[in-house]
Structure formats: C-alpha cells, structure tokens
Design an enzyme around this catalytic site. Structure first.
Site, PDB file in Angstrom:
ATOM      1  N   TYR A 128      14.385  -8.152  -4.603  1.00 30.54           N
ATOM      2  CA  TYR A 128      14.147  -8.120  -2.936  1.00 30.54           C
ATOM      3  C   TYR A 128      12.910  -6.336  -3.758  1.00 30.54           C
ATOM      4  O   TYR A 128      13.283  -5.381  -4.219  1.00 30.54           O
ATOM      5  CB  TYR A 128      14.526  -7.195  -1.901  1.00 30.54           C
ATOM      6  CG  TYR A 128      13.922  -6.956  -0.742  1.00 30.54           C
ATOM      7  CD1 TYR A 128      13.748  -7.863   0.293  1.00 30.54           C
ATOM      8  CD2 TYR A 128      13.331  -5.321  -0.291  1.00 30.54           C
ATOM      9  CE1 TYR A 128      13.033  -7.435   1.424  1.00 30.54           C
ATOM     10  CE2 TYR A 128      12.614  -5.186   0.439  1.00 30.54           C
ATOM     11  CZ  TYR A 128      12.487  -6.055   1.482  1.00 30.54           C
ATOM     12  OH  TYR A 128      11.747  -5.707   2.695  1.00 30.54           O
ATOM     13  N   TRP A 166       8.310  -5.568  -2.700  1.00 28.44           N
ATOM     14  CA  TRP A 166       6.825  -6.141  -1.216  1.00 28.44           C
ATOM     15  C   TRP A 166       6.017  -6.441  -3.023  1.00 28.44           C
ATOM     16  O   TRP A 166       4.681  -7.092  -2.789  1.00 28.44           O
ATOM     17  CB  TRP A 166       6.180  -4.563  -1.045  1.00 28.44           C
ATOM     18  CG  TRP A 166       6.522  -4.815   0.321  1.00 28.44           C
ATOM     19  CD1 TRP A 166       7.969  -4.707   0.707  1.00 28.44           C
ATOM     20  CD2 TRP A 166       4.957  -4.906   1.533  1.00 28.44           C
ATOM     21  NE1 TRP A 166       7.238  -5.486   2.573  1.00 28.44           N
ATOM     22  CE2 TRP A 166       5.971  -5.578   2.325  1.00 28.44           C
ATOM     23  CE3 TRP A 166       4.195  -4.882   1.439  1.00 28.44           C
ATOM     24  CZ2 TRP A 166       5.329  -5.457   3.382  1.00 28.44           C
ATOM     25  CZ3 TRP A 166       3.284  -5.228   2.029  1.00 28.44           C
ATOM     26  CH2 TRP A 166       3.843  -5.315   3.713  1.00 28.44           C
TER      27      TRP A 166
HETATM   28  P1  PGD Z   1       7.144  -1.330  -3.087  1.00 25.32           P
HETATM   29  O1  PGD Z   1       7.570   0.591  -3.689  1.00 25.32           O
HETATM   30  O2  PGD Z   1       6.955  -1.290  -2.430  1.00 25.32           O
HETATM   31  O3  PGD Z   1       9.189  -0.524  -2.558  1.00 25.32           O
HETATM   32  O4  PGD Z   1      10.922  -1.871  -0.855  1.00 25.32           O
HETATM   33  P2  PGD Z   1       9.864  -2.186  -2.287  1.00 25.32           P
HETATM   34  O5  PGD Z   1      11.284  -2.232  -3.128  1.00 25.32           O
HETATM   35  O6  PGD Z   1       9.199  -3.420  -1.628  1.00 25.32           O
HETATM   36  O7  PGD Z   1       7.835  -1.441  -4.745  1.00 25.32           O
HETATM   37  C1  PGD Z   1       7.984  -2.418  -5.188  1.00 25.32           C
HETATM   38  C2  PGD Z   1       7.612  -2.356  -7.044  1.00 25.32           C
HETATM   39  O8  PGD Z   1       7.389  -3.061  -7.690  1.00 25.32           O
HETATM   40  C3  PGD Z   1       6.564  -1.040  -7.469  1.00 25.32           C
HETATM   41  O9  PGD Z   1       8.126  -0.577  -7.987  1.00 25.32           O
HETATM   42  C4  PGD Z   1       5.650  -1.664  -8.185  1.00 25.32           C
HETATM   43  O10 PGD Z   1       5.416  -0.944  -9.312  1.00 25.32           O
HETATM   44  C5  PGD Z   1       6.190  -3.204  -8.943  1.00 25.32           C
HETATM   45  N1  PGD Z   1       5.093  -3.702  -8.812  1.00 25.32           N
HETATM   46  C6  PGD Z   1       3.997  -4.591  -8.099  1.00 25.32           C
HETATM   47  N2  PGD Z   1       3.717  -5.300  -8.454  1.00 25.32           N
HETATM   48  C7  PGD Z   1       4.293  -5.992  -9.221  1.00 25.32           C
HETATM   49  C8  PGD Z   1       4.378  -7.129 -10.514  1.00 25.32           C
HETATM   50  O11 PGD Z   1       3.205  -7.868 -10.316  1.00 25.32           O
HETATM   51  N3  PGD Z   1       5.570  -7.156 -11.462  1.00 25.32           N
HETATM   52  C9  PGD Z   1       5.972  -6.667 -11.282  1.00 25.32           C
HETATM   53  N4  PGD Z   1       7.383  -7.121 -12.547  1.00 25.32           N
HETATM   54  N5  PGD Z   1       5.898  -5.200 -10.628  1.00 25.32           N
HETATM   55  C10 PGD Z   1       5.292  -5.056  -9.445  1.00 25.32           C
HETATM   56  C11 PGD Z   1      10.612  -1.727   0.787  1.00 25.32           C
HETATM   57  C12 PGD Z   1      11.479  -1.639   1.548  1.00 25.32           C
HETATM   58  O12 PGD Z   1      11.967   0.572   1.833  1.00 25.32           O
HETATM   59  C13 PGD Z   1      11.057  -1.355   2.852  1.00 25.32           C
HETATM   60  S1  PGD Z   1       9.622  -3.085   2.647  1.00 25.32           S
HETATM   61  C14 PGD Z   1      10.968  -0.609   3.940  1.00 25.32           C
HETATM   62  S2  PGD Z   1      10.353  -1.453   5.373  1.00 25.32           S
HETATM   63  C15 PGD Z   1      12.236  -0.465   4.275  1.00 25.32           C
HETATM   64  N6  PGD Z   1      11.166   1.233   4.655  1.00 25.32           N
HETATM   65  C16 PGD Z   1      12.242   2.004   4.731  1.00 25.32           C
HETATM   66  C17 PGD Z   1      12.122   2.793   5.366  1.00 25.32           C
HETATM   67  O13 PGD Z   1      11.435   3.819   5.928  1.00 25.32           O
HETATM   68  N7  PGD Z   1      12.848   4.382   5.129  1.00 25.32           N
HETATM   69  C18 PGD Z   1      14.855   4.219   4.510  1.00 25.32           C
HETATM   70  N8  PGD Z   1      15.197   5.131   4.090  1.00 25.32           N
HETATM   71  N9  PGD Z   1      13.974   3.463   3.620  1.00 25.32           N
HETATM   72  C19 PGD Z   1      13.502   2.566   3.821  1.00 25.32           C
HETATM   73  N10 PGD Z   1      13.703   0.879   2.792  1.00 25.32           N
HETATM   74  C20 PGD Z   1      12.539   0.048   2.803  1.00 25.32           C
END
Ligand code: PGD
Length: 760
Positions: free
Chosen positions: A108, A110
C-alpha cells in the site's frame, strides 16, 4: 537549455536542474499552485536518498527467518548483481515452498504521479506474471470505512466523492455547506496521479461572496479556510455521529423533515426515527443528550437544526471522521441528515463524501482516462482489509470479520513493498515492528531511507520520478503531462520497472512481465490506447512525439458531477440507486443480517473504546500535514520549514499549556500506553481546549526501535495511535484520533536522526 515539463501528486510544473538544486516554475494554467512544490528543490541529491542496493547484516549472515533485529541492524552494500541474485533466490524459495499464499504484495502507498512507473502497479504485475500471484490488500487508509459502507447504502464511493456534488454547483447554488471535518485546502492540494489546476479556493470564494454560509464542524478552526468566511463549531473529536443524531432528532420532533422525500427516495427511515426518539431503549438522542458528548451547547444544536430547514443544504463528511473506531456511523448519518432535509439530487444540495479531501473530489471526469499498466491475473484470491496488516502477520490462521464474511489470515513469509511507507501510514508502530519481525524476508524498493526501508532485509534504490520518463494524469484532471526527466538517477538507483524486468529475467518470466517493451515503448503503447479510446468519440490527440515535445495535452471532460443522484431524483424508477432497494438505505437489511454489534443495521452512536481518562486526558488529532504529502519528501525544504528545531510541531490551546507550564516553542512529550514522542509546542486559540494536534508524516525516528513503548524524537503520531479496525463491517484504519497525555520535556532532548542513513 529548456525546462522539462513534469508532474507530482501536488501539481504540474516546469523544472531545470541547477547544481544540486532544482529550479521550479508552476504550470502556467494553475490558478493556485501548491507550496509543496518547494519540497522538490533539494530532493535529488539529499543524503537521505538510497544510493546502492543494501542488505541487512543479520539477514545476509543468517539467511531468511523471523528476526527481532529488524530496525536495529546495520546494512551491507552489495552490487546490483548480488542483489538480484539474492532477491531471485529468495522469491524462488518462498514461491516453491509456500506458493503465492506466502507472499504479501499489498504494498500500500501513494508512490508517485507517473502512471506507468506507478510502483504498486509494477509490484502487482511482477508478482502476478512471474510468481503466479500474491496475498493482496483491499481498500485504503484514506477511506477504509466509507468505501465499504457506501455501496450498501447509496452507491459506489467514486459516484459520491469524485462525481459527487460538483464545485461549480456549490459556487452557484448552495446556501449552507455543513462540513463535518471541514474543507481544509491543505488536503485538496493533492490528487493521486497529479493535479494541474488547484481550483477549490476560487470556488469557495465565489460561493461565500454570493452569501453561502459555510459551517465547519471540527475541533480545529484551521479546517475551514478564511476564503469561505465561515463559522466554526468546535466539537469534541469523534462525536460527529452524536451531533448528527441530535440534529435529526430536532428536525423530527419539530416536524421539519421532508417526509415526501423520505417516503419516495429512502428505505428505513421509520427504523432510524424510532432510534432517535428512544423507542427501542428509552434514550432520546436529542440536543441535551448530544450536548454532553459533543461539548456544544444544546441550544446551539437546536438552532442549527432549525436553520437548516428550508435551505439548499450540502452535507459533507471528511475522510477523517471515518478514520476512527465506528467511523462508518458519521458517514451513514451525514447521508441520512441530507435525506431528512430532502436535499439529495438538488443543485448544490444533498450529501457528498469527503469534498475537499483530495483534489479529485467535486470535479468532473475526463471523457477517457490514461490506461493503467495491466496487472496480469492473480492466481489466488486471498486478501486482507489494508489496515489489518499487523493482525495478519501476528495472527496467521486466525479468523476475522469483514463485510459479512468470516475470513482467515494467511501465513505470510515474505512481504514485497514499493511506493509506500507502512512506518508512516500504519498505527501503533511498536506493534507493526513486532509484526514485521515475524517475516522471513521484507524487500523494499525506496528512493530514500524511510523507516520502512530501515526495517527491510533488502533495500533496492529506486529512482524518483524526476529521474525517469513517465506520463502524469488523473481521471479528473484535464491535462495529461509528459513527465520529462530532469536529472540522471541518483547513485546506483534504478527504475522499479528495470528492477522487476531483471528479476523476471532471472526467474525465467521476462517475456510475461515486459511483453518485449522497454519503458518508452510502454508509454507509447499506453498513449496509443488513450488515442483509440478518444477516437471512438471522434476526438483526436496529437501523436506521441508531438505530445512529448509539447509536454502537455488537454483532454475533453464530461459534465458528470452529481450525475447518479441527479438522475435518481429526477426519476427514481428509471434510475434507481445501486442498492438492494434502489433507494437511499437509511437502514440496511444486509448490514443488519451480518449481526455486528459494532455496526448494526441502522446508524447509531457507539462510544469509542478509548476515552480521555485521568492518565491520558487529551484527545490527539493526528491528521494530514500541510507541508508535505503524507511522509513524502519530509526532508524537503518546505516540510522542514514547518518544523521547529527539526521536530514536528504540536498545537495546543493556551489554557491547557498554561496549566501544564508549557510555553510556545518548548519541547513537549506526548505519551500513552503504546509509546511516546517529542514535538515542539505551538500555542493557538484555533483548537478546542483538551485537544492537541500533531500531523502525520514526520519520519519515524525511535531512540530504541525495540522498546516496548518506543520514543520517537521526531514527532510521528502513529507511535501513539491504536491499531484496531473501525468495525467488523469495514475494518478500516482508526489512526485519526487517540488519547494521550502531554508534559513539558525536561532534560536534554535527543537530536533528530531521521534523515541520517542507517549504519553501513
Ligand atoms: P507516503 O508517504 O505517500 O505514505 O501512506 P503512504 O504509505 O502512501 O509513502 C509513499 C512512499 O513511496 C514514500 O516513501 C516515497 O519515497 C515512495 N515512492 C514514491 N515514488 C516511488 C517510486 O516510484 N518507486 C518507489 N519504489 N517508491 C516510491 C499514506 C496513508 O497514511 C494515507 S493515504 C492516509 S489517508 C492515512 N492518513 C493517516 C492519518 O490521517 N492519520 C494517521 N495517524 N495515520 C494515517 N496514515 C495513512
């Protein structure tokens, strides 16, 4: 030298590399570009990037197997050759011994805006075409409860959110926008796949100038932007369902419900009415009852209910409300409230889910979307609701409830992650670490040393989008962007696609994975499919070379905002809703039939398991950050500008601060039974007393990762949140609120080390 066109989830832009930094110009058509673009300035060569393939020392020396040293160990740099050989050998071992049922590929996250290099699509295609499948995850951390509930009661979430009441009709017609959870612009500035035009601020301004009344129901005043010129109802966190019940009670007892609408367009109103009036159990859910729970005066609740009557009212319920225990209830009650007011299907009125939570919502769709990378066929059908990952790893073979089914957790030996950061997104991080320690192997592709990478056994350095070609586009964005590379890959980083292609070759399945195409050939292939889709509507697109050279093409859009509900209202017999009765389900026989005490057949108030107490008297709101997307580029300039002395900022009310002897800028400690963290105190009257707010996304930085109650010195709130499902229905994530205590930190605060790569 010309600038390259490029795109991120938070905006399109032109960019040019200048030494170690990046010069960025926002896309010219964007009326309100996001400040998040500044996080890219220093990203390309930041020391937190992963430069080489790395293997955890313990795994390298002892081989695969459960290991309590995950998160503590040092790393050994290996060549790509060695890394490929180790990964291929381990995938073969697990595949042969356990089959796809032993591999968790939910992965999972983004990831990034480009649609071809979309990391999850790459992992899934790889596991399907090369290893025959994997255990998947369903739903999201964003809308885990709503996405399961809405199809039971009104229809697919996309019809209610993406194609919900459109911003244009709000600007033109809404008289009252009652926003449970607010409409914070910080959330609408992002959309998965990209967002070339930020229009929410302008729409709110137009509506407010016309005289629309915005009411934000939230413990935080900042959840409604100044542009809306609105009112603030600072209720106790997690009590929106009680407030909605009281509003419904008042409308009912004052004879202000739209009974014709309820009779014609809904099913189950008498059941909810009886619950409101306390006919089942003698408890009337009236304004006095709710006032105690919500911390709002009963008179104010009654007045609000009466003022809603006879107006064009739009009810919206933010993602945040359903990211809590019993999060299904406020979503269900928001819909019931809109129905009781007779509003669904009227221009600018009714119910819309999560308006403003993402740049997609309240928008129209493109006539045709850019095709996704085909995922291949998963040979098995085993899944978990996404936020149950720690339960799955800690309790293999145990049963759990989900949406009317009684499922069993599989026994996972290997997890493969690319494009996500579970040590950002999951709750109760100490428990998550224990869960990951049960694996034989965790493989992660990352561009930076996130906490997830630091818990992996094999870390493969992935390129950032700025280092590769891709196409950026979202179904609700009329611009398709050619993402032209700006820089060469950092260190030895490689594209996820290149890594998977090489692994597929070593596992004898290269042709199945690549279909003989390199990345550019895939882009041309997918673009040709879009051309075909549009040609069927007599719409022409320039050829790929022209698109690539121009950097952007504009796609035709539908005017489909609100289409499902508008058609239903106009002719419910001809356009029934996709529910069992064809109507809005104020009660659901299907859900009642599941027999869940924590989510019965009509919406209810259920108090959360954890409540403020003498030990932990504060509510913590752990919401989305304003200075980055989730945890992405937390080391970026803009994200760091929002921290103080390198720590995340926690807001609290001056009255609470005074009582605790805390001054602005002090280092404070937030703690509960699960862990503790340090943050910098910011005093503000824009928060309800008794509530503190700490956004998510500061990279997890535990002093001792193996501690039973770890201390995060950087300020990641998920060290404190609880890891339980919303209910047996949806099993969504409950990370939005938690109970904590707060004190001033005395002594030497340990320096933040989140952006220093691990040893080795
Ligand atoms: P990101 O920080 O977007 O968080 O959680 P999510 O895991 O989506 O992580 C994406 C990772 O992908 C980053 O580390 C980035 O470096 C890596 N990445 C980006 N592009 C690439 C690529 O092309 N290749 C590879 N291999 N890696 C890549 C988000 C999630 O957190 C979401 S959607 C929600 S809505 C939730 N929100 C909350 C909240 O409101 N409150 C709490 N307490 N916790 C939450 N967690 C959730």
């Amino acid at each position: 030298m010309t600038d390259s066109m490029h795109s991120a989830h938070w905006g399109a832009f032109r960019a040019r590399r200048d030494g170690d930094s990046l010069m960025i110009t926002p896309f010219s058509a964007d009326p309100d570009p996001s400040p998040l673009l500044a996080n890219l300035h220093n990203a390309l060569a930041h020391p937190a990037r992963v430069a080489r393939p790395m293997v955890r020392r313990g795994w390298l020396e002892k081989g695969p197997g459960p290991d309590a040293r995950r998160g503590l160990d040092s790393y050994v740099a290996v060549s790509w050759e060695e890394a490929y050989a180790l990964v291929a050998q381990e995938l073969r071992r697990v595949g042969d011994r356990y089959g796809p049922e032993g591999i968790f590929g939910g992965s999972y996250g983004w990831s990034s805006a480009g649609r071809f290099h979309h990391a999850q699509s790459q992992v899934h295609r790889f596991l399907n075409t090369v290893l025959g499948g994997y255990v998947r995850s369903v739903n999201s951390y964003s809308s885990g409860a709503a996405s399961v509930l809405l199809p039971h009661i009104v229809g697919d979430m996309n019809e209610i959110a993406r194609r919900g009441v459109s911003w244009e009709t709000i600007a033109e017609h809404s008289e009252v926008v009652l926003a449970f959870g607010g409409l914070a612009l910080k959330n609408a500035q992002v959309a998965s796949g990209g967002l070339s035009e930020h229009t929410e601020r302008g729409f709110m301004q137009r509506a407010a100038r016309r005289g629309a009344r915005f009411i934000s129901v939230s413990p935080l005043r900042s959840d409604l932007p100044a542009e809306a010129g609105g009112e603030w109802l600072p209720l106790v966190p997690g009590t929106d369902a009680a407030l909605m019940l009281a509003l419904l009670h008042e409308l009912t007892t004052q004879g202000l419900t739209d009974d014709d609408f309820l009779a014609c367009y809904t099913h189950g109103w008498p059941t909810l009415r009886s619950y409101l009036l306390g006919e089942e159990d003698g408890v009337a859910r009236d304004a006095d009852w709710a006032a105690d729970l919500c911390g709002l005066p009963a008179a104010q609740i009654r007045t609000l209910a009466r003022e809603l009557h006879g107006k064009r009212v739009l009810i919206t319920v933010a993602h945040a409300l359903q990211r809590a225990q019993h999060g299904e209830q406020p979503v269900w009650l928001g819909l019931a409230l809109a129905a009781a007011l007779g509003q669904p299907g009227l221009p600018g009125g009714g119910f819309t889910y999560a308006l403003g939570a993402l740049g997609h919502y309240g928008k129209h769709h493109n006539l045709a979307s850019f095709p996704a990378l085909p995922q291949g066929k998963n040979g098995i059908d085993r899944f978990i609701p996404v936020a149950r990952i720690a339960d799955m790893l800690l309790h293999p073979g145990e049963k759990f409830h989900y949406n009317g089914r009684h499922l069993t957790y599989p026994d996972i030996r290997l997890a493969y992650w690319a494009g996500g950061n579970p040590f950002h997104h999951h709750q109760d991080l100490a428990r998550l670490r224990q869960a990951f320690c049960r694996l034989d192997t965790l493989i992660v592709h990352e561009s930076a040393w996130t906490a997830t990478a630091r818990h992996a056994d094999i870390v493969l350095p992935a390129t950032m989008t700025l280092e590769r070609e891709d196409v950026g586009g979202a179904p609700t964005d009329r611009h398709l962007i050619a993402m032209q590379p700006v820089a060469a890959p950092y260190g030895e980083a490689r594209d996820d696609y290149q890594i998977f292609s090489e692994l597929a070759r070593r596992l004898g399945r290269e042709a199945a994975f690549t279909e003989g195409r390199d990345a550019r050939a895939w882009l041309e292939h997918l673009y040709a499919q879009l051309q075909e889709k549009l040609a069927a509507h007599q719409v022409g697109l320039p050829d790929f070379a022209t698109f690539w050279q121009q950097g952007v093409v504009t796609l035709p859009q539908l005017q489909d905002g609100g289409r499902m509900m508008n058609a239903f209202r106009a002719d419910p017999a001809a356009h029934p809703l996709p529910t069992p009765t064809g109507k809005i389900q104020i009660a659901s026989d299907a859900i009642a039939g599941f027999g869940y005490e924590d989510c019965p057949g009509h919406p209810v108030w259920r108090a959360p398991r954890e409540q403020p107490s003498a030990s932990y008297p504060f509510w913590l709101i752990a919401n989305q950050p304003a200075t980055r997307l989730h945890s992405q580029l937390d080391f970026g300039d803009y994200s760091r500008s929002g921290k103080r002395n390198g720590r995340e900022v926690c807001s609290l009310h001056p009255l609470d601060a005074q009582r605790l002897g805390i001054a602005d800028n002090d280092v404070i400690e937030l703690y509960n039974a699960r862990g503790h963290l340090l943050a910098s105190a910011a005093l503000t009257e824009t928060i309800r007393p008794g509530v503190v707010r700490l956004p998510t996304g500061a990279w997890y930085d535990p002093v001792d990762p193996a501690a039973a109650r770890p201390l995060c010195r950087h300020g990641n709130p998920n060290v404190l949140t609880q890891d339980i499902g919303t209910s047996s229905l949806a099993q969504g994530c409950t990370g939005q609120i938690a109970v904590v205590n707060v004190r001033k930190f005395t002594g030497d605060a340990p320096p933040v080390a989140a952006f220093t790569p691990p040893q080795g």
